[in-house]
Design a protein around this motif. Structure first.
Motif, short mmCIF file in Angstrom:
data_model
loop_
_atom_site.label_atom_id
_atom_site.label_comp_id
_atom_site.label_asym_id
_atom_site.label_seq_id
_atom_site.Cartn_x
_atom_site.Cartn_y
_atom_site.Cartn_z
N ALA A 1 -96.54 46.23 19.43
CA ALA A 1 -96.14 45.26 20.46
C ALA A 1 -97.34 44.49 20.99
O ALA A 1 -97.28 43.27 21.19
CB ALA A 1 -95.41 45.98 21.60
N CYS B 1 -92.63 46.92 27.49
CA CYS B 1 -92.02 46.64 26.19
C CYS B 1 -90.75 47.49 26.02
O CYS B 1 -90.62 48.57 26.60
CB CYS B 1 -92.98 46.88 25.04
N GLU B 2 -89.84 46.99 25.24
CA GLU B 2 -88.58 47.69 24.98
C GLU B 2 -88.74 48.52 23.72
O GLU B 2 -88.99 47.97 22.63
CB GLU B 2 -87.45 46.66 24.82
N ASP C 1 -88.99 45.59 21.27
CA ASP C 1 -88.52 44.33 21.86
C ASP C 1 -87.39 43.73 21.02
O ASP C 1 -87.33 42.52 20.76
CB ASP C 1 -89.68 43.33 21.99
#
Length: 211
Positions: A42, A63-64, A76
């Motif tokens: 990321a 961040c996902e 993400d």
């Protein structure tokens, strides 16, 4: 909450053993190393230098990350399962993993993951020592350096054995020497040298400890 913690250096057999053990016990499995790789991916994707500790820690916070049961890693919203194992991420992940801000965020996420599932078989480098010091069982897997390098070189066919061995030695030094949550055996860990053992044998030994 039932947590089985499996720690050890790269190439010791953690992932293979943890997956097999999780299946045998009917528990979910979490590869925490993949989480650090996902944060590294990321950061690189956003053009952030892995050495920029503050910005990378923010990435770890916002961040996902999605770790699915079939081993898919989404960052993400994008499938990064293959990319997180690539050479660019591999070169930078030790720097990111040594970042105390990143480690704090990953501990939070790992504990939340386990709480949501009532536990699991969780593998990494500080699971039994830091993340889950009260785990039902702590296992530390290790193997001779040349064995670990041989295992890894089979996984990354585009790199020579010598390159893989040098990378592992560098990773070991960084993991064991970092100031925050270094790789080490928990005092009460069940230590297994996997150099001459098959996966089934290792799993059997661990299951005997749980009996």
């Amino acid at each position: 909450m039932r947590v089985i913690a499996i720690d050890g250096p790269a190439g010791s057999g953690k992932s293979t053993v943890a997956r097999a053990l999780a299946q045998k016990l009917g528990l979910d499995y979490l590869d925490t190393g993949a989480m650090y790789r996902a944060v590294t991916f990321a950061a690189l994707r956003r053009g952030i230098d892995p050495d920029d500790g503050e910005r990378v820690a923010r990435v770890a916070e916002d961040c996902e990350l999605e770790m699915t049961d079939d081993g898919t890693v989404r960052v993400d919203g994008a499938d990064a399962t293959i990319e997180i194992r690539g050479p660019e991420v591999t070169r930078a992940v030790s720097i990111v993993a040594a970042n105390p801000g990143v480690r704090e965020q990953m501990r939070r996420r790992q504990r939340a993951w386990a709480e949501q599932r009532g536990g699991g078989v969780i593998e990494g480098r500080d699971i039994g020592t830091v993340v889950f010091p009260d785990a039902e069982l702590k296992v530390y897997l290790d193997a001779r350096p040349e064995v670990r390098a041989a295992r890894r070189s089979k996984e990354v066919s585009d790199l020579s054995y010598e390159t893989v061995a040098a990378d592992l030695a560098r990773r070991d030094a960084l993991d064991q020497g970092r100031a925050h949550d270094p790789l080490r055996e928990a005092p009460d860990a069940f230590v297994v040298d996997t150099s001459e053992l098959g996966v089934d044998e290792i799993v059997e030994r661990v299951m005997e400890r749980l009996a």
